[in-house]
Design a protein around this motif. Structure first.
Motif, PDB file in Angstrom:
ATOM      1  N   LEU A 240       0.632  -1.113   0.197  1.00 36.69           N
ATOM      2  CA  LEU A 240      -0.121   0.108   0.011  1.00 36.69           C
ATOM      3  C   LEU A 240       0.815   1.127  -0.214  1.00 36.69           C
ATOM      4  O   LEU A 240       0.769   2.160  -0.620  1.00 36.69           O
ATOM      5  N   GLU A 241       1.922   1.128   0.780  1.00 35.26           N
ATOM      6  CA  GLU A 241       2.957   2.374   0.871  1.00 35.26           C
ATOM      7  C   GLU A 241       3.735   2.527  -0.438  1.00 35.26           C
ATOM      8  O   GLU A 241       3.888   3.587  -1.268  1.00 35.26           O
ATOM      9  N   LEU A 242       4.322   1.444  -0.992  1.00 36.71           N
ATOM     10  CA  LEU A 242       5.208   1.516  -2.201  1.00 36.71           C
ATOM     11  C   LEU A 242       4.244   1.732  -3.409  1.00 36.71           C
ATOM     12  O   LEU A 242       4.761   2.535  -4.367  1.00 36.71           O
ATOM     13  N   ARG A 243       3.081   1.467  -3.484  1.00 38.50           N
ATOM     14  CA  ARG A 243       2.263   1.681  -4.694  1.00 38.50           C
ATOM     15  C   ARG A 243       1.903   3.267  -4.849  1.00 38.50           C
ATOM     16  O   ARG A 243       1.678   3.660  -5.977  1.00 38.50           O
ATOM     17  N   GLN A 244       2.008   3.909  -3.484  1.00 35.97           N
ATOM     18  CA  GLN A 244       1.842   5.473  -3.654  1.00 35.97           C
ATOM     19  C   GLN A 244       3.017   6.150  -4.115  1.00 35.97           C
ATOM     20  O   GLN A 244       2.889   7.211  -4.531  1.00 35.97           O
ATOM     21  N   GLU A 245       4.106   5.509  -3.578  1.00 39.99           N
ATOM     22  CA  GLU A 245       5.394   6.465  -4.058  1.00 39.99           C
ATOM     23  C   GLU A 245       5.938   6.313  -5.375  1.00 39.99           C
ATOM     24  O   GLU A 245       6.368   7.126  -6.141  1.00 39.99           O
ATOM     25  N   ARG A 246       5.759   5.071  -5.893  1.00 35.98           N
ATOM     26  CA  ARG A 246       6.078   4.638  -7.321  1.00 35.98           C
ATOM     27  C   ARG A 246       7.470   4.868  -7.607  1.00 35.98           C
ATOM     28  O   ARG A 246       7.857   5.173  -8.634  1.00 35.98           O
ATOM     29  N   ARG A 247       8.422   5.022  -6.717  1.00 32.88           N
ATOM     30  CA  ARG A 247       9.976   5.345  -6.806  1.00 32.88           C
ATOM     31  C   ARG A 247      10.723   4.068  -7.222  1.00 32.88           C
ATOM     32  O   ARG A 247      11.863   4.326  -7.651  1.00 32.88           O
ATOM     33  N   PHE A 248      10.065   3.124  -6.833  1.00 33.49           N
ATOM     34  CA  PHE A 248      10.883   1.750  -7.296  1.00 33.49           C
ATOM     35  C   PHE A 248      10.136   0.941  -8.459  1.00 33.49           C
ATOM     36  O   PHE A 248       9.046   0.691  -8.621  1.00 33.49           O
ATOM     37  N   SER A 249      11.145   0.052  -9.307  1.00 31.43           N
ATOM     38  CA  SER A 249      10.593  -0.534 -10.356  1.00 31.43           C
ATOM     39  C   SER A 249      10.519  -2.289 -10.080  1.00 31.43           C
ATOM     40  O   SER A 249      10.358  -2.807 -10.829  1.00 31.43           O
ATOM     41  N   ALA A 250      11.341  -2.564  -8.827  1.00 35.80           N
ATOM     42  CA  ALA A 250      11.483  -3.737  -8.485  1.00 35.80           C
ATOM     43  C   ALA A 250      11.519  -3.933  -6.997  1.00 35.80           C
ATOM     44  O   ALA A 250      11.866  -3.026  -6.344  1.00 35.80           O
ATOM     45  N   VAL A 251      11.232  -5.189  -6.292  1.00 34.56           N
ATOM     46  CA  VAL A 251      11.228  -5.344  -4.862  1.00 34.56           C
ATOM     47  C   VAL A 251      11.730  -6.768  -4.783  1.00 34.56           C
ATOM     48  O   VAL A 251      11.384  -7.856  -5.587  1.00 34.56           O
ATOM     49  N   VAL A 252      12.804  -6.906  -3.725  1.00 33.11           N
ATOM     50  CA  VAL A 252      13.300  -8.204  -3.371  1.00 33.11           C
ATOM     51  C   VAL A 252      12.471  -8.530  -1.984  1.00 33.11           C
ATOM     52  O   VAL A 252      12.546  -7.716  -1.194  1.00 33.11           O
ATOM     53  N   GLU A 275       4.469  -5.622 -15.172  1.00 35.65           N
ATOM     54  CA  GLU A 275       4.397  -4.565 -16.110  1.00 35.65           C
ATOM     55  C   GLU A 275       4.833  -3.208 -15.208  1.00 35.65           C
ATOM     56  O   GLU A 275       5.720  -2.354 -15.856  1.00 35.65           O
ATOM     57  N   ASP A 276       4.126  -2.982 -14.019  1.00 31.47           N
ATOM     58  CA  ASP A 276       4.514  -1.889 -13.165  1.00 31.47           C
ATOM     59  C   ASP A 276       5.549  -2.121 -11.883  1.00 31.47           C
ATOM     60  O   ASP A 276       6.124  -1.124 -11.661  1.00 31.47           O
ATOM     61  N   LEU A 277       5.783  -3.316 -11.641  1.00 35.56           N
ATOM     62  CA  LEU A 277       6.593  -3.618 -10.718  1.00 35.56           C
ATOM     63  C   LEU A 277       6.926  -5.274 -10.702  1.00 35.56           C
ATOM     64  O   LEU A 277       6.327  -6.039 -10.900  1.00 35.56           O
ATOM     65  N   SER A 278       8.438  -5.507 -10.950  1.00 42.01           N
ATOM     66  CA  SER A 278       8.734  -6.613 -10.687  1.00 42.01           C
ATOM     67  C   SER A 278       9.374  -7.288  -9.595  1.00 42.01           C
ATOM     68  O   SER A 278       9.502  -6.603  -8.550  1.00 42.01           O
ATOM     69  N   VAL A 279       8.836  -8.275  -9.001  1.00 42.48           N
ATOM     70  CA  VAL A 279       9.103  -8.882  -7.787  1.00 42.48           C
ATOM     71  C   VAL A 279       9.451 -10.245  -7.744  1.00 42.48           C
ATOM     72  O   VAL A 279       9.451 -11.247  -8.573  1.00 42.48           O
ATOM     73  N   VAL A 280      10.573 -10.422  -6.811  1.00 44.02           N
ATOM     74  CA  VAL A 280      11.219 -11.627  -6.633  1.00 44.02           C
ATOM     75  C   VAL A 280      10.891 -12.099  -5.131  1.00 44.02           C
ATOM     76  O   VAL A 280      11.114 -11.267  -4.174  1.00 44.02           O
ATOM     77  N   GLY A 281      10.517 -13.288  -4.676  1.00 43.59           N
ATOM     78  CA  GLY A 281      10.295 -13.776  -3.384  1.00 43.59           C
ATOM     79  C   GLY A 281      11.493 -14.481  -3.031  1.00 43.59           C
ATOM     80  O   GLY A 281      12.670 -14.573  -3.512  1.00 43.59           O
ATOM     81  N   PHE A 282      11.222 -15.375  -2.115  1.00 44.21           N
ATOM     82  CA  PHE A 282      12.395 -16.126  -1.337  1.00 44.21           C
ATOM     83  C   PHE A 282      11.551 -17.379  -0.472  1.00 44.21           C
ATOM     84  O   PHE A 282      10.568 -17.196   0.059  1.00 44.21           O
ATOM     85  N   ASP A 283      12.276 -18.544  -0.957  1.00 42.70           N
ATOM     86  CA  ASP A 283      11.633 -19.899  -0.309  1.00 42.70           C
ATOM     87  C   ASP A 283      10.989 -20.762  -1.264  1.00 42.70           C
ATOM     88  O   ASP A 283      11.551 -22.069  -1.238  1.00 42.70           O
ATOM     89  N   ASP A 284      10.522 -20.314  -2.390  1.00 41.47           N
ATOM     90  CA  ASP A 284       9.572 -21.389  -3.211  1.00 41.47           C
ATOM     91  C   ASP A 284       8.750 -22.314  -2.684  1.00 41.47           C
ATOM     92  O   ASP A 284       8.850 -23.343  -2.709  1.00 41.47           O
TER      93      ASP A 284
END
Length: 352
Positions: A240-252, A275-284
């Motif tokens: 909710l916070e990140l989508r307001q700022e839109r300063r980042f194109s990707a998140v780990v 398309e608007d944000l790339s996302v990578v998780g951890f654990d699978d």
């Protein structure tokens, strides 16, 4: 064959014990112990009388009681933090599978609080069950600090620990976070933020450090939001916070559940991953391949981790050469949640 005193097996108000069997068979409890443990120096008629009594009373030898005679319980204890998320739970299952294959069972003891009294009580319970070795699956810093101060005199291995180097076994968390970060940077992202798990967890610190090291190697400014929880709800709140700022194109993300909540937060306002944000998780986690979109993530090889933990304990119990304590390597699993940014921000060049 009647139980002594005329009480039938069905009339017992508790589980039968070795003395009940001895009374029913008309022998000493030492003779019953010899039958249980396969001693050869017994008359066949005596052995059969004891076996018949065991069958009638439906007596099953207790492993801890058997250990008093054989010095081998074939039990491995596992100290587990209550409320643990996917990683510790998957590791415990892997340890159980490996232990069963080696003829052992795993006796887990859960701790609710990371204090000396709770941890000591859990360890005392395991010791009372005559466990031959221990796997410590409580990867919070405070828990590990308490364990460090305790004197554990049987073989043990700690999982995902930054302490006890002589007893530590882990999937390389730092390397996994670097893999995740590097993947996004190689795709062309330069504004990459890290969303960590909760403080006090060893994995949180290791994954944060891996992200920082990879960003530094590429000469990029890191950005880390405050620590949260290992939950989708926590990821949703950050989203909710990140989508307001839109300063980042990707998140780990600190784990896959955080990633799930974050993707949900973006979808709620019509923003799209990747398309608007790339996302990578951890654990699978098993569901990661079915997220929308299917999640790119870091896979931890929990079956291999479980095998190595059990191998370490068995080698020490058998007096064999020590098993190497090297970390298990993580793997990047590429799916659909991370792609090149729409506008490639070549603010920094990749490392030479």
């Amino acid at each position: 064959m009647a139980y002594e005193g005329g009480t039938s097996p069905a009339g017992l108000r508790r589980a039968p014990n070795i003395r009940d069997v001895a009374a029913a068979a008309g022998v000493s409890h030492q003779t019953v112990s010899r039958v249980i443990n396969g001693h050869a120096n017994l008359r066949e008629t005596t052995r059969q009388r004891v076996l018949d009594a065991m069958e009638e009373l439906q007596f099953r030898p207790n492993r801890a009681a058997r250990a008093l005679v054989t010095k081998e319980s074939r039990i491995i204890g596992a100290l587990v933090a209550s409320g643990a998320e996917y990683g510790p739970t998957a590791t415990l299952q892997a340890v159980q599978t490996a232990a069963n294959a080696a003829g052992y069972v795993v006796d887990p003891a859960h701790i609710d609080k990371a204090d000396h009294r709770s941890i000591e009580a859990a360890l005392d319970r395991l010791m009372s069950h005559a466990v031959e070795g221990l796997v410590l699956l409580a990867p919070q810093s405070r828990t590990l600090e308490v364990i460090e101060k305790l004197s554990i005199r049987i073989p043990f291995v700690t999982v995902h620990s930054l302490h006890s180097e002589d007893h530590r076994m882990s999937v390389d968390q730092l390397a996994g976070a670097r893999l995740a970060t590097r993947h996004l940077l190689e795709l062309g992202h330069r504004r990459v933020v890290h969303v960590p798990g909760p403080e006090e967890w060893v994995e949180t610190e290791a994954r944060r450090q891996g992200y920082l090291e990879e960003m530094a190697e590429w000469g990029l400014e890191p950005a880390i939001v405050p620590a949260g929880e290992w939950t989708a709800d926590s990821g949703y709140r950050v989203g909710l916070e990140l989508r307001q700022e839109r300063r980042f194109s990707a998140v780990v993300c600190g784990n896959d559940h955080i990633a799930l909540g974050l993707v949900h937060a973006y979808a709620d306002v019509g923003l799209r991953v990747p398309e608007d944000l790339s996302v990578v998780g951890f654990d699978d986690v098993p569901e990661a391949a079915h997220f929308l979109p299917p999640l790119t993530t870091i896979r931890q090889d929990f079956p291999e981790l479980g095998r190595r933990c059990v191998a370490v304990l068995l080698a020490e119990l058998r007096g064999e050469a020590p098993v190497a304590m090297g970390d298990v390597a993580p793997r990047l699993i590429q799916r659909a949640s991370a792609v090149a940014p729409a506008v490639v921000p070549w603010a920094a060049a990749p490392p030479v």
